[in-house]
Design an enzyme around this catalytic site. Sequence first.
Site, PDB file in Angstrom:
ATOM      1  N   HIS A  38      64.675 -27.090 -77.049  1.00  0.00           N
ATOM      2  CA  HIS A  38      65.418 -26.331 -78.088  1.00  0.00           C
ATOM      3  C   HIS A  38      64.492 -26.123 -79.283  1.00  0.00           C
ATOM      4  O   HIS A  38      64.212 -27.063 -80.028  1.00  0.00           O
ATOM      5  CB  HIS A  38      66.661 -27.104 -78.531  1.00  0.00           C
ATOM      6  CG  HIS A  38      67.464 -26.382 -79.560  1.00  0.00           C
ATOM      7  ND1 HIS A  38      68.814 -26.176 -79.442  1.00  0.00           N
ATOM      8  CD2 HIS A  38      67.114 -25.801 -80.728  1.00  0.00           C
ATOM      9  CE1 HIS A  38      69.253 -25.509 -80.495  1.00  0.00           C
ATOM     10  NE2 HIS A  38      68.235 -25.264 -81.298  1.00  0.00           N
ATOM     11  N   HIS A  56      63.023 -23.198 -82.481  1.00  0.00           N
ATOM     12  CA  HIS A  56      63.013 -21.920 -83.204  1.00  0.00           C
ATOM     13  C   HIS A  56      61.569 -21.603 -83.582  1.00  0.00           C
ATOM     14  O   HIS A  56      60.917 -22.419 -84.258  1.00  0.00           O
ATOM     15  CB  HIS A  56      63.841 -22.013 -84.488  1.00  0.00           C
ATOM     16  CG  HIS A  56      65.279 -22.343 -84.217  1.00  0.00           C
ATOM     17  ND1 HIS A  56      66.258 -21.384 -84.051  1.00  0.00           N
ATOM     18  CD2 HIS A  56      65.902 -23.539 -84.042  1.00  0.00           C
ATOM     19  CE1 HIS A  56      67.411 -21.967 -83.813  1.00  0.00           C
ATOM     20  NE2 HIS A  56      67.232 -23.279 -83.797  1.00  0.00           N
ATOM     21  N   ARG A  68      60.908 -18.171 -84.613  1.00  0.00           N
ATOM     22  CA  ARG A  68      61.024 -16.941 -85.411  1.00  0.00           C
ATOM     23  C   ARG A  68      60.173 -15.832 -84.795  1.00  0.00           C
ATOM     24  O   ARG A  68      59.941 -15.800 -83.607  1.00  0.00           O
ATOM     25  CB  ARG A  68      60.675 -17.175 -86.884  1.00  0.00           C
ATOM     26  CG  ARG A  68      61.292 -18.406 -87.512  1.00  0.00           C
ATOM     27  CD  ARG A  68      62.789 -18.453 -87.462  1.00  0.00           C
ATOM     28  NE  ARG A  68      63.292 -19.598 -88.241  1.00  0.00           N
ATOM     29  CZ  ARG A  68      64.444 -20.184 -88.031  1.00  0.00           C
ATOM     30  NH1 ARG A  68      65.266 -19.776 -87.071  1.00  0.00           N
ATOM     31  NH2 ARG A  68      64.843 -21.187 -88.790  1.00  0.00           N
ATOM     32  N   ASN A 113      68.194 -16.620 -82.139  1.00  0.00           N
ATOM     33  CA  ASN A 113      68.900 -16.222 -83.376  1.00  0.00           C
ATOM     34  C   ASN A 113      67.973 -15.509 -84.365  1.00  0.00           C
ATOM     35  O   ASN A 113      67.844 -15.900 -85.524  1.00  0.00           O
ATOM     36  CB  ASN A 113      69.607 -17.421 -84.024  1.00  0.00           C
ATOM     37  CG  ASN A 113      68.675 -18.540 -84.442  1.00  0.00           C
ATOM     38  OD1 ASN A 113      67.603 -18.707 -83.867  1.00  0.00           O
ATOM     39  ND2 ASN A 113      69.081 -19.316 -85.434  1.00  0.00           N
ATOM     40  N   LYS A 159      72.865 -18.646 -75.246  1.00  0.00           N
ATOM     41  CA  LYS A 159      73.164 -19.532 -76.358  1.00  0.00           C
ATOM     42  C   LYS A 159      74.495 -19.142 -76.990  1.00  0.00           C
ATOM     43  O   LYS A 159      74.687 -17.989 -77.409  1.00  0.00           O
ATOM     44  CB  LYS A 159      72.044 -19.407 -77.390  1.00  0.00           C
ATOM     45  CG  LYS A 159      72.288 -20.181 -78.647  1.00  0.00           C
ATOM     46  CD  LYS A 159      72.044 -21.654 -78.445  1.00  0.00           C
ATOM     47  CE  LYS A 159      72.511 -22.443 -79.653  1.00  0.00           C
ATOM     48  NZ  LYS A 159      71.639 -23.543 -79.964  1.00  0.00           N
ATOM     49  N   HIS A 197      75.801 -24.454 -79.428  1.00  0.00           N
ATOM     50  CA  HIS A 197      75.857 -25.020 -80.788  1.00  0.00           C
ATOM     51  C   HIS A 197      77.310 -25.456 -80.972  1.00  0.00           C
ATOM     52  O   HIS A 197      78.200 -24.628 -81.152  1.00  0.00           O
ATOM     53  CB  HIS A 197      75.459 -23.982 -81.838  1.00  0.00           C
ATOM     54  CG  HIS A 197      75.469 -24.548 -83.228  1.00  0.00           C
ATOM     55  ND1 HIS A 197      74.329 -24.745 -83.964  1.00  0.00           N
ATOM     56  CD2 HIS A 197      76.486 -25.009 -83.998  1.00  0.00           C
ATOM     57  CE1 HIS A 197      74.640 -25.302 -85.125  1.00  0.00           C
ATOM     58  NE2 HIS A 197      75.943 -25.466 -85.171  1.00  0.00           N
ATOM     59  N   HIS A 255      71.587 -30.348 -79.612  1.00  0.00           N
ATOM     60  CA  HIS A 255      71.419 -31.124 -80.849  1.00  0.00           C
ATOM     61  C   HIS A 255      72.698 -31.877 -81.240  1.00  0.00           C
ATOM     62  O   HIS A 255      73.264 -31.662 -82.306  1.00  0.00           O
ATOM     63  CB  HIS A 255      70.909 -30.274 -82.011  1.00  0.00           C
ATOM     64  CG  HIS A 255      71.567 -28.936 -82.215  1.00  0.00           C
ATOM     65  ND1 HIS A 255      72.920 -28.782 -82.354  1.00  0.00           N
ATOM     66  CD2 HIS A 255      71.049 -27.696 -82.301  1.00  0.00           C
ATOM     67  CE1 HIS A 255      73.196 -27.501 -82.526  1.00  0.00           C
ATOM     68  NE2 HIS A 255      72.083 -26.826 -82.491  1.00  0.00           N
ATOM     69  N   LEU A 303      71.876 -28.047 -89.515  1.00  0.00           N
ATOM     70  CA  LEU A 303      73.195 -27.957 -88.897  1.00  0.00           C
ATOM     71  C   LEU A 303      73.082 -28.206 -87.394  1.00  0.00           C
ATOM     72  O   LEU A 303      72.161 -27.675 -86.788  1.00  0.00           O
ATOM     73  CB  LEU A 303      73.815 -26.574 -89.145  1.00  0.00           C
ATOM     74  CG  LEU A 303      74.331 -26.365 -90.569  1.00  0.00           C
ATOM     75  CD1 LEU A 303      74.685 -24.907 -90.808  1.00  0.00           C
ATOM     76  CD2 LEU A 303      75.535 -27.272 -90.864  1.00  0.00           C
ATOM     77  N   ASP A 360      64.935 -28.745 -82.110  1.00  0.00           N
ATOM     78  CA  ASP A 360      65.603 -27.863 -83.082  1.00  0.00           C
ATOM     79  C   ASP A 360      64.735 -27.677 -84.319  1.00  0.00           C
ATOM     80  O   ASP A 360      65.252 -27.453 -85.426  1.00  0.00           O
ATOM     81  CB  ASP A 360      66.986 -28.391 -83.459  1.00  0.00           C
ATOM     82  CG  ASP A 360      67.866 -27.292 -84.086  1.00  0.00           C
ATOM     83  OD1 ASP A 360      67.519 -26.103 -83.949  1.00  0.00           O
ATOM     84  OD2 ASP A 360      68.878 -27.626 -84.712  1.00  0.00           O
ATOM     85  N   HIS A 366      61.784 -22.521 -92.181  1.00  0.00           N
ATOM     86  CA  HIS A 366      62.296 -21.601 -93.215  1.00  0.00           C
ATOM     87  C   HIS A 366      61.271 -21.579 -94.333  1.00  0.00           C
ATOM     88  O   HIS A 366      60.674 -22.627 -94.635  1.00  0.00           O
ATOM     89  CB  HIS A 366      63.625 -22.101 -93.793  1.00  0.00           C
ATOM     90  CG  HIS A 366      64.777 -21.984 -92.851  1.00  0.00           C
ATOM     91  ND1 HIS A 366      65.467 -20.806 -92.649  1.00  0.00           N
ATOM     92  CD2 HIS A 366      65.349 -22.894 -92.032  1.00  0.00           C
ATOM     93  CE1 HIS A 366      66.430 -21.004 -91.770  1.00  0.00           C
ATOM     94  NE2 HIS A 366      66.383 -22.260 -91.358  1.00  0.00           N
ATOM     95  N   ALA A 396      69.784 -23.935 -93.571  1.00  0.00           N
ATOM     96  CA  ALA A 396      69.826 -25.126 -92.722  1.00  0.00           C
ATOM     97  C   ALA A 396      68.621 -25.141 -91.793  1.00  0.00           C
ATOM     98  O   ALA A 396      68.298 -24.122 -91.181  1.00  0.00           O
ATOM     99  CB  ALA A 396      71.102 -25.118 -91.898  1.00  0.00           C
TER     100      ALA A 396
END
Length: 350
Positions: free
Chosen positions: A14, A16, A18, A42, A101, A138, A176, A225, A253, A257, A269
């Site tokens: 899992h 991210h 971007r 996402n 997802k 999620h 998560h 989150l 996860d 950011h 988050a």
Amino acid sequence: MSRTITITRPDDWHLHVRDGAVLNDVLAHTAAQFGRAIIMPNLKPPVTTVDLAKAYEARIQKALKQLEISHFSPLMTLYLTDNTSADEVKKASENSIIGFKLYPAGATTNSDGGVTNIKKAYSALEAMQRFSVPLLIHGEVTEQAIDIFDREAVFIDRILDPIRKDFPELRIVFEHITTKQAAHYVRDANTNGKNTLAATITAHHLLMNRNSLFTGGIRPHHYCLPVLKREEHRIALVEMATSGNPRFFLGTDSAPHPKGEKESSCGCAGCYTAHNALGLYAEAFDRVGKLDRLEGFASHYGADYYNLPRHTETITLVNQPQAVPFEYPMGKSTLVPLRAGETIGWSIAS
Ligand code: DOR
Ligand code: ZN
């Protein structure tokens, strides 16, 4: 003498990464440790179709090429919406998409296009069950009236358990997880001997409880989150992760950011852990004397669940404190990693 541990190369189930310039910065961190990672969909706009996922995968492959990384494979996901069709699910199953997802609409970063009512996704879930495409969840309800610390536990009763009853063969990963309720639900679920339910656990939820959000003041870089929970929940997660139960495996996860979007009056988050995720997991396992269980959790059970081969090469971790910089580059901005300005007890041996 420093202690070392050698394990099969792990995977991150899992992640991210971007898009755009950010890819090069964050992929290098992940690929320094992992052989594969499940890439979350996402983005803005979200990755809702096989064609969008293929284009995103090509951008990731291009970044890997620029970084001269050849041992790492991204595993692509699609973002489930109210309108995901059974045809798209079939196409996904024919195009190596690892799963869909489920973001309940409004639950987290870029989830506005997610599912507003689970019944609206039922035809897609039925197709996922039929074509054996996993559902990655999620697991939080979004009702503002429900206390944020209870949203995962309420999700189990209101959404997850009914989905499992309605689609008993559907393969589900509860991602998560952050609570004792989730840990025990996954541990105790009757799957009729089938490999239909698993969970991922992040390093930050193994290492921190909700006090870490407020140590000495508000700590935006510890806000993710589902949000960190009480100590009793962290303990339950550590118990599950280190239990040798193959239903539980690694998913960082890690969620980059820009610094300014975290340190803001309405901060995003996400905890960034990709810079040394394995070192953080090793710390959590070592704290309870269970380092011998790290390999199953990090390198075996996820591959087995997704019916992928385990890696044949190994990596070695060494128990030498590694200093973490205050910031890393993130495209035109910077990001603040977990433990910025501090140390992590373990790292990959060079
Ligand atoms: O903390 C989180 N950050 N949780 C999520 O579910 C999404 C993620 C992100 O994309 O930033
Ligand atoms: Zn995530």
